[in-house]
Design a protein around this motif. Structure first.
Motif, PDB file in Angstrom:
ATOM      1  N   PRO A   1       0.832  -1.210   0.000  1.00  6.74           N
ATOM      2  CA  PRO A   1       0.000   0.000   0.000  1.00  6.74           C
ATOM      3  C   PRO A   1       0.865   1.259   0.000  1.00  6.74           C
ATOM      4  O   PRO A   1       0.710   2.146   0.846  1.00  6.74           O
ATOM      5  CB  PRO A   1      -0.786  -0.151   1.307  1.00  6.74           C
ATOM      6  CG  PRO A   1       0.163  -0.843   2.232  1.00  6.74           C
ATOM      7  CD  PRO A   1       0.943  -1.794   1.350  1.00  6.74           C
ATOM      8  N   LEU A   2       1.772   1.341  -0.971  1.00 10.18           N
ATOM      9  CA  LEU A   2       2.721   2.445  -1.043  1.00 10.18           C
ATOM     10  C   LEU A   2       2.744   3.015  -2.451  1.00 10.18           C
ATOM     11  O   LEU A   2       2.518   2.296  -3.427  1.00 10.18           O
ATOM     12  CB  LEU A   2       4.127   1.956  -0.676  1.00 10.18           C
ATOM     13  CG  LEU A   2       4.293   1.311   0.714  1.00 10.18           C
ATOM     14  CD1 LEU A   2       5.669   0.674   0.833  1.00 10.18           C
ATOM     15  CD2 LEU A   2       4.058   2.339   1.804  1.00 10.18           C
ATOM     16  N   ARG A   3       3.053   4.308  -2.541  1.00  9.60           N
ATOM     17  CA  ARG A   3       3.167   4.956  -3.850  1.00  9.60           C
ATOM     18  C   ARG A   3       4.377   4.418  -4.614  1.00  9.60           C
ATOM     19  O   ARG A   3       5.387   4.057  -4.022  1.00  9.60           O
ATOM     20  CB  ARG A   3       3.319   6.471  -3.690  1.00  9.60           C
ATOM     21  CG  ARG A   3       2.089   7.179  -3.179  1.00  9.60           C
ATOM     22  CD  ARG A   3       2.227   8.696  -3.261  1.00  9.60           C
ATOM     23  NE  ARG A   3       3.580   9.182  -3.064  1.00  9.60           N
ATOM     24  CZ  ARG A   3       4.125   9.458  -1.882  1.00  9.60           C
ATOM     25  NH1 ARG A   3       3.439   9.284  -0.768  1.00  9.60           N
ATOM     26  NH2 ARG A   3       5.369   9.918  -1.801  1.00  9.60           N
ATOM     27  N   SER A   4       4.278   4.420  -5.919  1.00  2.77           N
ATOM     28  CA  SER A   4       5.406   4.022  -6.758  1.00  2.77           C
ATOM     29  C   SER A   4       6.583   4.964  -6.532  1.00  2.77           C
ATOM     30  O   SER A   4       6.400   6.168  -6.316  1.00  2.77           O
ATOM     31  CB  SER A   4       5.007   4.047  -8.233  1.00  2.77           C
ATOM     32  OG  SER A   4       3.998   3.082  -8.475  1.00  2.77           O
ATOM     33  N   SER A   5       7.791   4.409  -6.542  1.00  9.24           N
ATOM     34  CA  SER A   5       9.044   5.169  -6.416  1.00  9.24           C
ATOM     35  C   SER A   5       9.118   5.995  -5.138  1.00  9.24           C
ATOM     36  O   SER A   5       9.761   7.038  -5.108  1.00  9.24           O
ATOM     37  CB  SER A   5       9.237   6.087  -7.635  1.00  9.24           C
ATOM     38  OG  SER A   5       9.210   5.340  -8.826  1.00  9.24           O
ATOM     39  N   SER A   6       8.490   5.519  -4.065  1.00 10.65           N
ATOM     40  CA  SER A   6       8.431   6.303  -2.832  1.00 10.65           C
ATOM     41  C   SER A   6       9.518   5.958  -1.825  1.00 10.65           C
ATOM     42  O   SER A   6       9.669   6.646  -0.817  1.00 10.65           O
ATOM     43  CB  SER A   6       7.058   6.152  -2.175  1.00 10.65           C
ATOM     44  OG  SER A   6       6.796   4.802  -1.833  1.00 10.65           O
TER      45      SER A   6
ATOM     46  N   ARG B   1      10.057  -3.668  -6.485  1.00 12.13           N
ATOM     47  CA  ARG B   1      10.725  -2.696  -7.359  1.00 12.13           C
ATOM     48  C   ARG B   1       9.841  -1.484  -7.612  1.00 12.13           C
ATOM     49  O   ARG B   1      10.326  -0.347  -7.666  1.00 12.13           O
ATOM     50  CB  ARG B   1      11.091  -3.366  -8.684  1.00 12.13           C
ATOM     51  CG  ARG B   1      11.774  -2.448  -9.686  1.00 12.13           C
ATOM     52  CD  ARG B   1      11.947  -3.154 -11.027  1.00 12.13           C
ATOM     53  NE  ARG B   1      12.532  -2.280 -12.016  1.00 12.13           N
ATOM     54  CZ  ARG B   1      11.838  -1.402 -12.748  1.00 12.13           C
ATOM     55  NH1 ARG B   1      10.524  -1.270 -12.577  1.00 12.13           N
ATOM     56  NH2 ARG B   1      12.460  -0.642 -13.629  1.00 12.13           N
ATOM     57  N   ARG B   2       8.553  -1.709  -7.761  1.00 12.54           N
ATOM     58  CA  ARG B   2       7.628  -0.608  -8.055  1.00 12.54           C
ATOM     59  C   ARG B   2       7.715   0.510  -7.020  1.00 12.54           C
ATOM     60  O   ARG B   2       7.629   1.688  -7.350  1.00 12.54           O
ATOM     61  CB  ARG B   2       6.178  -1.144  -8.114  1.00 12.54           C
ATOM     62  CG  ARG B   2       5.131  -0.058  -8.383  1.00 12.54           C
ATOM     63  CD  ARG B   2       3.724  -0.596  -8.247  1.00 12.54           C
ATOM     64  NE  ARG B   2       3.373  -0.957  -6.889  1.00 12.54           N
ATOM     65  CZ  ARG B   2       3.037  -0.100  -5.924  1.00 12.54           C
ATOM     66  NH1 ARG B   2       3.003   1.217  -6.158  1.00 12.54           N
ATOM     67  NH2 ARG B   2       2.732  -0.530  -4.710  1.00 12.54           N
ATOM     68  N   VAL B   3       7.910   0.149  -5.757  1.00 11.02           N
ATOM     69  CA  VAL B   3       7.854   1.164  -4.702  1.00 11.02           C
ATOM     70  C   VAL B   3       9.215   1.794  -4.418  1.00 11.02           C
ATOM     71  O   VAL B   3       9.324   2.689  -3.577  1.00 11.02           O
ATOM     72  CB  VAL B   3       7.247   0.591  -3.404  1.00 11.02           C
ATOM     73  CG1 VAL B   3       5.838   0.069  -3.670  1.00 11.02           C
ATOM     74  CG2 VAL B   3       8.124  -0.486  -2.778  1.00 11.02           C
ATOM     75  N   VAL B   4      10.265   1.357  -5.134  1.00 12.82           N
ATOM     76  CA  VAL B   4      11.617   1.888  -4.934  1.00 12.82           C
ATOM     77  C   VAL B   4      11.961   2.855  -6.068  1.00 12.82           C
ATOM     78  O   VAL B   4      11.675   2.586  -7.233  1.00 12.82           O
ATOM     79  CB  VAL B   4      12.636   0.727  -4.878  1.00 12.82           C
ATOM     80  CG1 VAL B   4      14.067   1.251  -4.798  1.00 12.82           C
ATOM     81  CG2 VAL B   4      12.340  -0.169  -3.681  1.00 12.82           C
ATOM     82  N   ARG B   5      12.578   3.961  -5.698  1.00 13.28           N
ATOM     83  CA  ARG B   5      12.964   4.958  -6.705  1.00 13.28           C
ATOM     84  C   ARG B   5      14.104   4.422  -7.572  1.00 13.28           C
ATOM     85  O   ARG B   5      14.820   3.492  -7.194  1.00 13.28           O
ATOM     86  CB  ARG B   5      13.415   6.248  -6.020  1.00 13.28           C
ATOM     87  CG  ARG B   5      14.663   6.074  -5.179  1.00 13.28           C
ATOM     88  CD  ARG B   5      15.268   7.397  -4.762  1.00 13.28           C
ATOM     89  NE  ARG B   5      16.380   7.200  -3.855  1.00 13.28           N
ATOM     90  CZ  ARG B   5      17.609   6.826  -4.207  1.00 13.28           C
ATOM     91  NH1 ARG B   5      17.884   6.553  -5.475  1.00 13.28           N
ATOM     92  NH2 ARG B   5      18.568   6.695  -3.297  1.00 13.28           N
ATOM     93  N   ARG B   6      14.289   5.040  -8.713  1.00 16.77           N
ATOM     94  CA  ARG B   6      15.433   4.698  -9.566  1.00 16.77           C
ATOM     95  C   ARG B   6      16.720   4.926  -8.774  1.00 16.77           C
ATOM     96  O   ARG B   6      16.884   5.958  -8.123  1.00 16.77           O
ATOM     97  CB  ARG B   6      15.421   5.566 -10.818  1.00 16.77           C
ATOM     98  CG  ARG B   6      16.511   5.217 -11.780  1.00 16.77           C
ATOM     99  CD  ARG B   6      16.378   5.991 -13.062  1.00 16.77           C
ATOM    100  NE  ARG B   6      17.438   5.597 -13.979  1.00 16.77           N
ATOM    101  CZ  ARG B   6      17.536   6.047 -15.223  1.00 16.77           C
ATOM    102  NH1 ARG B   6      16.634   6.881 -15.700  1.00 16.77           N
ATOM    103  NH2 ARG B   6      18.516   5.658 -15.991  1.00 16.77           N
ATOM    104  N   GLY B   7      17.621   3.952  -8.818  1.00 18.01           N
ATOM    105  CA  GLY B   7      18.855   4.037  -8.045  1.00 18.01           C
ATOM    106  C   GLY B   7      18.716   3.502  -6.636  1.00 18.01           C
ATOM    107  O   GLY B   7      19.705   3.408  -5.901  1.00 18.01           O
TER     108      GLY B   7
END
Length: 199
Positions: A102-107, A131-137
């Motif tokens: 239940p988290l925003r993408s790239s958050s 992966r969806r909820v982790v920012r690039r890098g």
């Protein structure tokens, strides 16, 4: 709830009350693995499959009071033990499935996952959701406080070539889920694979 989820909840519910007593010496290994995430003051991190929250104090120390620490687990009894141990002071506890966070993408900046991968019903899909909820890098740490061989011996079986955590299998699994594995250590005293989300 799927049969897989029911099995995981039953397995961990039966062990929650004495989980920390069974593994009292794991704290330093958790802290060392968290240090390898490279978290900074103010960072945002999730402990996926947090169990009794043994990583939460180290995660809180890494991101400081201005950071965000979340602990997610599927088993209510494990989260109750985390709260009983006072680890809810180090992070917000979420009763949720890592297959549908239940988290925003790239958050998030990072995800820490101790002993999780063996309990994922659909590892590829589940790692894509993480992966969806982790920012690039951002970074993913797959950790266990003992290595694969020691764990197999503890559980009374031998390692097999199809073990998900074997380096070639894990590298392929992570690549297919959109992660790039950057390091892999499988020693008697720990298992730690780090991966980065590149795009």
């Amino acid at each position: 709830m799927s049969d897989d989820h029911t099995h995981v909840q039953e397995f961990f519910s039966a062990r929650a009350a004495d989980w920390d007593r069974r593994f009292p010496d794991d704290g330093p290994a958790y802290a060392a693995a968290v240090a390898e995430l490279g978290l900074r003051e103010g960072g945002r991190v999730l402990d996926a499959g947090c169990g009794t929250g043994r990583a939460l104090p180290a995660l809180r120390a890494a991101v400081g009071p201005s950071g965000v620490v979340l602990g997610a687990d599927l088993t209510p009894a494990m989260l109750r033990e985390a709260a009983r141990a006072g680890r809810d002071r180090d992070g917000t506890l979420l009763l949720t499935d890592v297959a549908a966070l239940p988290l925003r993408s790239s958050s998030l900046d990072a995800v820490f996952a101790a002993g999780l991968i063996a309990h994922l019903p659909q590892p590829g899909e589940n790692l894509r959701e993480i992966r969806r909820v982790v920012r690039r890098g951002g970074v993913l740490a797959l950790f266990h406080p003992i290595g694969r061989a020691a764990l197999a011996a503890r559980q009374g079986h031998e390692l097999t070539p199809d073990d998900l955590r074997a380096e070639p299998n894990l590298r392929a699994l992570l690549t297919g889920a959109g992660w790039r594995m950057t390091s892999y250590a499988d020693e008697d005293t720990r298992f730690l694979a780090l991966a980065v989300r590149d795009a």
